[in-house]
Scaffold this motif. Sequence first.
Motif, PDB file in Angstrom:
ATOM      1  N   ALA A 162       0.826  -1.212   0.000  1.00  0.00           N
ATOM      2  CA  ALA A 162       0.000   0.000   0.000  1.00  0.00           C
ATOM      3  C   ALA A 162       0.857   1.258   0.000  1.00  0.00           C
ATOM      4  O   ALA A 162       0.514   2.257  -0.654  1.00  0.00           O
ATOM      5  N   ARG A 163       1.960   1.233   0.693  1.00  0.00           N
ATOM      6  CA  ARG A 163       2.844   2.398   0.708  1.00  0.00           C
ATOM      7  C   ARG A 163       3.438   2.643  -0.675  1.00  0.00           C
ATOM      8  O   ARG A 163       3.625   3.788  -1.099  1.00  0.00           O
ATOM      9  N   VAL A 164       3.768   1.560  -1.389  1.00  0.00           N
ATOM     10  CA  VAL A 164       4.300   1.706  -2.752  1.00  0.00           C
ATOM     11  C   VAL A 164       3.234   2.297  -3.671  1.00  0.00           C
ATOM     12  O   VAL A 164       3.507   3.197  -4.479  1.00  0.00           O
ATOM     13  N   VAL A 165       1.999   1.786  -3.570  1.00  0.00           N
ATOM     14  CA  VAL A 165       0.909   2.294  -4.403  1.00  0.00           C
ATOM     15  C   VAL A 165       0.674   3.770  -4.111  1.00  0.00           C
ATOM     16  O   VAL A 165       0.511   4.588  -5.032  1.00  0.00           O
ATOM     17  N   ARG A 166       0.649   4.132  -2.839  1.00  0.00           N
ATOM     18  CA  ARG A 166       0.420   5.533  -2.474  1.00  0.00           C
ATOM     19  C   ARG A 166       1.502   6.436  -3.046  1.00  0.00           C
ATOM     20  O   ARG A 166       1.212   7.494  -3.628  1.00  0.00           O
ATOM     21  N   ALA A 167       2.771   6.043  -2.863  1.00  0.00           N
ATOM     22  CA  ALA A 167       3.875   6.880  -3.354  1.00  0.00           C
ATOM     23  C   ALA A 167       3.807   7.063  -4.864  1.00  0.00           C
ATOM     24  O   ALA A 167       3.983   8.178  -5.381  1.00  0.00           O
ATOM     25  N   GLN A 168       3.537   5.973  -5.583  1.00  0.00           N
ATOM     26  CA  GLN A 168       3.456   6.053  -7.035  1.00  0.00           C
ATOM     27  C   GLN A 168       2.244   6.873  -7.472  1.00  0.00           C
ATOM     28  O   GLN A 168       2.316   7.650  -8.433  1.00  0.00           O
ATOM     29  N   ALA A 169       1.124   6.708  -6.773  1.00  0.00           N
ATOM     30  CA  ALA A 169      -0.084   7.445  -7.125  1.00  0.00           C
ATOM     31  C   ALA A 169       0.089   8.946  -6.902  1.00  0.00           C
ATOM     32  O   ALA A 169      -0.420   9.766  -7.677  1.00  0.00           O
TER      33      ALA A 169
END
Length: 282
Positions: free
Chosen positions: A159-166
């Motif tokens: 989820a942290r990766v998705v948030r950062a990329q988003a």
Amino acid sequence: MTVQALAGPAPLTRRVGPAVLLSGAFLVLLLVAAAVPGLLAGDDPTATDPLATFLPPDGAHLFGTDQLGRDVFTRVVHGARHSLAIGAAATVGGLFIAVVWGLLAALSGRFGDAVLMRVADALLALPGLLLALLVVLITGKGVVGATLAVAVGIAPGFARVVRAQALVVRRSGYVEAAIGLGVRRPLVVLRHVLPNTFGPLLVLATVTLGVSISTGAALSYLGLGAQPPTPEWGAMLTESQGFLHLAWWAALFPGLMLVLTVIAVTVVGRHAQNRSEGRYAS
């Protein structure tokens, strides 16, 4: 000053090494065992033979037999399907949870982002196996419960990766242009934000697959995942641990397959990650 100096340091050139090739070949063989186990071991993995208990490895039984006379080689081959299925399903489930979680955090404003990320931080502070055990206590033991437990355990990191990329994609020019042209926000998320988060996420999932497989096997070993007589590697270790002095092979081979699988998945995943980050020249 030379042209090469102006261009900056050249990317690290590296051919696919023998470790990656061997790991890839092993994973292909493993996938064959999971998809068509009868091709490698046609016997029934649950068939017992009281007259053939604790037979050591030989020509008739490549990995020997266990306390019930079951062929260990057959059980190891058929166990690939169950062990890989738990790891793969948990990884896919973790990805799904993470995509929803990360996108909500990136697009819900400062307060919602802070709340969702603090929850992720709290879960990441717990050891993965401990978090999985807590989930199993809620969902109940079994393959479904173990799969869900592993998925929940790996979701916060994803989820942290998705948030950062988003967040990066959300501030890009084409997203702002789409919003300025009146494109509805859900459509912008589906068309632009979501597809651009999948690249890094899929590479990370490849690396994390080994962790999912080993955690699923650990839960089965503790009696919380696949239940005997299911030929799952973690469950096989549980069944054989009381007979190590009589039949060491009954625990050695499923444990060895688990270790080799995790190593192979990690090697291939790291190679894919390095290539995606441009560390290797194409």
